[in-house]
Enzyme design. Structure first.
Site, PDB file in Angstrom:
ATOM      1  N   LYS A  78       0.855  -1.198   0.000  1.00  0.00           N
ATOM      2  CA  LYS A  78       0.000   0.000   0.000  1.00  0.00           C
ATOM      3  C   LYS A  78       0.883   1.236   0.000  1.00  0.00           C
ATOM      4  O   LYS A  78       1.881   1.291   0.738  1.00  0.00           O
ATOM      5  CB  LYS A  78      -0.900  -0.020   1.230  1.00  0.00           C
ATOM      6  CG  LYS A  78      -1.941   1.099   1.269  1.00  0.00           C
ATOM      7  CD  LYS A  78      -2.834   0.961   2.503  1.00  0.00           C
ATOM      8  CE  LYS A  78      -3.945   1.999   2.517  1.00  0.00           C
ATOM      9  NZ  LYS A  78      -4.824   1.884   3.705  1.00  0.00           N
ATOM     10  N   SER A 153      -9.697   1.668   2.562  1.00  0.00           N
ATOM     11  CA  SER A 153      -8.804   2.411   1.703  1.00  0.00           C
ATOM     12  C   SER A 153      -7.692   1.561   1.070  1.00  0.00           C
ATOM     13  O   SER A 153      -7.035   2.027   0.132  1.00  0.00           O
ATOM     14  CB  SER A 153      -8.145   3.536   2.504  1.00  0.00           C
ATOM     15  OG  SER A 153      -7.334   3.018   3.531  1.00  0.00           O
ATOM     16  N   SER A 177      -9.958  -0.479   6.886  1.00  0.00           N
ATOM     17  CA  SER A 177      -9.352  -0.396   5.554  1.00  0.00           C
ATOM     18  C   SER A 177      -8.581  -1.614   5.072  1.00  0.00           C
ATOM     19  O   SER A 177      -8.210  -1.658   3.906  1.00  0.00           O
ATOM     20  CB  SER A 177      -8.426   0.806   5.484  1.00  0.00           C
ATOM     21  OG  SER A 177      -9.175   1.949   5.227  1.00  0.00           O
TER      22      SER A 177
HETATM   23  N1  GLN Z   1     -13.341   4.103   5.836  1.00  0.00           N
HETATM   24  C1  GLN Z   1     -12.758   4.663   7.008  1.00  0.00           C
HETATM   25  C2  GLN Z   1     -12.377   6.105   6.772  1.00  0.00           C
HETATM   26  O1  GLN Z   1     -12.624   6.583   5.719  1.00  0.00           O
HETATM   27  C3  GLN Z   1     -11.566   3.830   7.440  1.00  0.00           C
HETATM   28  C4  GLN Z   1     -10.344   4.112   6.689  1.00  0.00           C
HETATM   29  C5  GLN Z   1      -9.158   3.298   7.153  1.00  0.00           C
HETATM   30  O2  GLN Z   1      -9.283   2.306   7.850  1.00  0.00           O
HETATM   31  N2  GLN Z   1      -7.983   3.791   6.804  1.00  0.00           N
HETATM   32  O3  GLN Z   1     -11.854   6.757   7.590  1.00  0.00           O
END
Ligand code: GLN
Length: 485
Positions: A78, A153, A177
Site C-alpha cells: 500500500k 482504503s 481499511s
Molecule cells: N473508511 C474509514 C475512513 O474513511 C476507514 C479508513 C481506514 O481504515 N484507513 O476513515
C-alpha cells in the site's frame, strides 16, 4: 502452471524443491500485471527493475540454508508505507514527487526476509475512504466485476491480490481499511492488535487507530506474512514488548473447547439479507468444527461511527499539518508570501475528502468545542472497550459480517459521504478498542460479488482469529476460486 495465481506457501514449496525460481515467479507476476492492469488499475508505481534484481538475490539466498517462507515472494505494498528509493504518494497529489529516504520498519523486515517488492498500490488519499474512489491516481476496479468498487482504503492491495497481480500485500487499517476491501475482493485481510506491528514509516492518518496488516490469498499466507511483520520496535513508542507466537503453528488445531459469540447488534437494520444468510451459514460450519455458539451484546456499537468520525479526523487534522509545502512533496512556487505558499500548496495538493476531514477535525478540536466532541467521542470509545471486555468474558471470538452489503457500483455514493461513513459501522469498533480483527471470504453473492466473514478477538489473540479463519476456510472450499476478469 500459472505461478502468479499461487499462494506464498505453495510457491515456497516449489522454490525449496527447485521447481521454480524467484526470478521466474517475479516475471510471471509482471506478465500478469501487463495483461490485467489496464482493466484493474491497482498500481500507482511499479518497481520492475529493482524487483528483478531482488529476485536474483533471493535465488542466491534460496540455495543456502537460511531462506525462510517469504524469500523470493513478490508482494505489493500500500502506497502509505515508506519505501526507501521508491516513490510513496499516500494516494495524494501533495506527495507526488516524494521518494522516502528510509524504509518503514515492516518494509525493512520484508526486505530482510528476502521478499520482492513489486510496486506500490492504490489507496484512498491518506487512507481516508471506503471505496478507493478518493485516490489522486485513478480508481482501481473490483476484479470480480470491474464496474464495482474494490473497497478502501487498501483497495489496491485487495485488488492486486484478487487479480493475481502479486502474491500477497500489506495494507493499513484505521477503521476497516484492510478488512473491508478484503471482504469486497474475496481475499483474507487481518488488522492486528494496536501495538502488535510497528507503525514507524507508516504515513499517519489517525495514530491511535492505525495498524499495518496482511492481505493474502488464504489464511495460511496471512499467518506467514503476520509472522514476518510483528514485534516490538524501539522506533514506535506504541509498539508493545509482548512475545510473538508462531502464527502458523496453531492453525490446524480444531475448534473444540472454543466459544464463538454472535454480537446481536451486528445483525440489525441495513444488513443485506444475502450477507446475513452467508454469515449464518458460516457460523453453522464453525459449529460443525466443534465450536460452542452463544449470543452476546455490544450495546454501544451504534455510537462507533459517530465517535470514530470525530477521533479520526481530529488526529488527521493534526497529523496532516506537516504537509505544508516546505518539508515534503509539492510546493506552490508562484505564491508571493509564506502564508500564501502554505495555502496554495495545501489547497491544490489535497483532495476533497482529505479537506473535509481536516475541516471536521480542526472544528472538533477548536476551543469551546473540545468537550462536546472530542471528549465525548473518547468517552464513547471507553464504553465500546468495556462492551468488548464483557463480551470476551463469555466467548473467545466474535463473528459477524464485515460490511452490511457487498461492494457497490463505482460512483453510486460519490455525492453521499455519510452513507459511505455508515458502511464502516461493523469494522470501526475493533479499531476504537485496539483489538485484532480479520476478514475471511465466506461466499459469493448471486450478483457474483464476494462476501467476507469478520472474526474479532481480545488483544494479542491473533492466534484465535487465524484458527477460526482456517477452520472456516477448510470447510468452505472457496480458496482458488478466481474472478474471470
Ligand atoms: N473508511 C474509514 C475512513 O474513511 C476507514 C479508513 C481506514 O481504515 N484507513 O476513515
Amino acid at each position: 502452471m500459472n505461478l502468479s495465481a499461487l499462494t506464498i506457501h505453495e510457491l515456497n514449496n516449489l522454490l525449496k524443491s527447485r521447481e521454480t525460481s524467484a526470478v521466474e515467479i517475479t516475471k510471471a507476476v509482471f506478465d500478469r500485471i501487463s495483461s490485467q492492469e489496464e482493466k484493474i488499475g491497482a498500481y500507482i508505481t511499479l518497481n520492475r527493475e529493482q524487483a528483478l534484481i531482488d529476485a536474483e538475490k533471493a535465488d542466491e539466498r534460496l540455495s543456502g540454508p537460511d531462506s525462510g517462507s517469504l524469500c523470493g515472494i513478490p508482494l505489493s505494498i500500500k502506497d502509505v508505507l515508506c519505501t526507501r528509493g521508491l516513490r510513496t504518494t499516500a494516494g495524494s497529489k501533495i506527495l507526488e514527487p516524494f521518494i522516502p529516504p528510509y524504509d518503514a520498519t515492516v518494509i525493512e523486515k520484508l526486505r530482510n526476509s528476502g521478499a520482492v517488492i513489486v510496486g506500490k498500490v492504490s489507496m484512498d488519499e491518506f487512507a481516508m475512504g471506503s471505496a478507493n474512489e478518493n485516490c489522486a491516481y485513478g480508481i482501481p476496479k473490483n476484479p470480480w466485476n470491474t464496474e464495482y468498487i474494490c473497497g478502501g482504503s487498501s483497495g489496491g492491495s485487495a485488488a492486486s491480490v484478487a487479480a493475481d497481480e502479486c502474491i500477497a500485500s500489506l495494507g493499513s487499517d484505521t477503521g476497516g481499511s484492510i478488512r473491508q476491501p478484503a471482504s469486497h475482493c474475496g481475499v483474507v485481510g487481518l488488522k492486528p492488535t494496536y501495538g502488535r506491528v510497528s507503525r514507524f514509516g507508516l504515513i499517519a492518518f489517525a495514530s491511535s487507530l492505525d495498524q499495518v496488516g496482511p492481505l493474502t490469498k488464504d489464511v495460511t499466507d496471512c499467518a506467514i506474512l503476520l509472522n514476518a511483520i510483528c514485534g516490538y520496535d524501539p522506533k514506535d513508542s506504541t509498539s508493545v514488548k509482548e512475545g510473538v507466537p508462531d502464527y502458523c503453528s496453531s492453525l490446524t488445531d480444531g475448534l473444540k473447547g472454543m466459544t464463538v459469540g454472535i454480537p446481536r447488534e451486528y445483525f440489525g437494520e441495513g444488513l443485506d439479507p444475502e450477507v446475513e444468510r452467508s454469515i449464518l451459514a458460516s457460523i453453522e460450519k464453525l459449529k460443525e468444527a466443534g465450536a460452542q455458539i452463544c449470543e452476546v451484546s455490544l450495546p454501544h456499537t451504534e455510537y462507533g461511527v459517530a465517535a470514530y468520525y470525530i477521533i479520526a479526523p481530529a488526529e488527521a487534522s493534526s497529523n496532516l499539518a506537516r504537509f505544508d509545502g516546505v518539508r515534503y512533496g509539492k510546493r506552490d512556487m508562484e505564491a508571493e508570501s509564506l502564508i500564501d505558499m502554505y495555502k496554495e500548496s495545501r489547497s491544490s495538493g489535497f483532495g476533497d475528502e482529505v479537506k473535509r476531514r481536516i475541516i471536521i477535525g480542526t472544528y472538533a478540536l477548536s476551543s469551546g468545542y473540545y468537550d462536546a466532541y472530542y471528549k465525548k467521542a473518547s468517552q464513547v470509545r471507553t464504553l465500546i472497550m468495556e462492551d468488548y471486555k464483557k463480551a470476551f468474558s463469555q466467548c473467545d471470538v466474535l463473528v459477524s459480517p464485515v460490511t452490511p452489503t457487498p461492494a457497490w457500483k463505482i460512483g453510486e455514493k460519490t455525492n453521499d459521504p455519510l452513507s459511505v461513513y455508515l458502511s464502516d459501522a461493523l469494522t470501526i469498533p475493533a479499531n476504537l478498542a485496539g483489538i485484532p480483527a480479520m476478514s475471511v471470504p465466506c461466499s459469493i453473492s448471486k450478483a457474483g460479488l464476494p462476501i467476507g466473514f469478520q472474526i474479532q478477538a481480545r488483544h494479542f489473540n491473533e492466534e484465535a482469529l487465524l484458527k477460526v479463519g482456517y477452520n472456516l476456510e477448510q470447510r468452505l472450499d472457496l480458496v482458488g476460486k478466481k474472478p474471470s476478469i
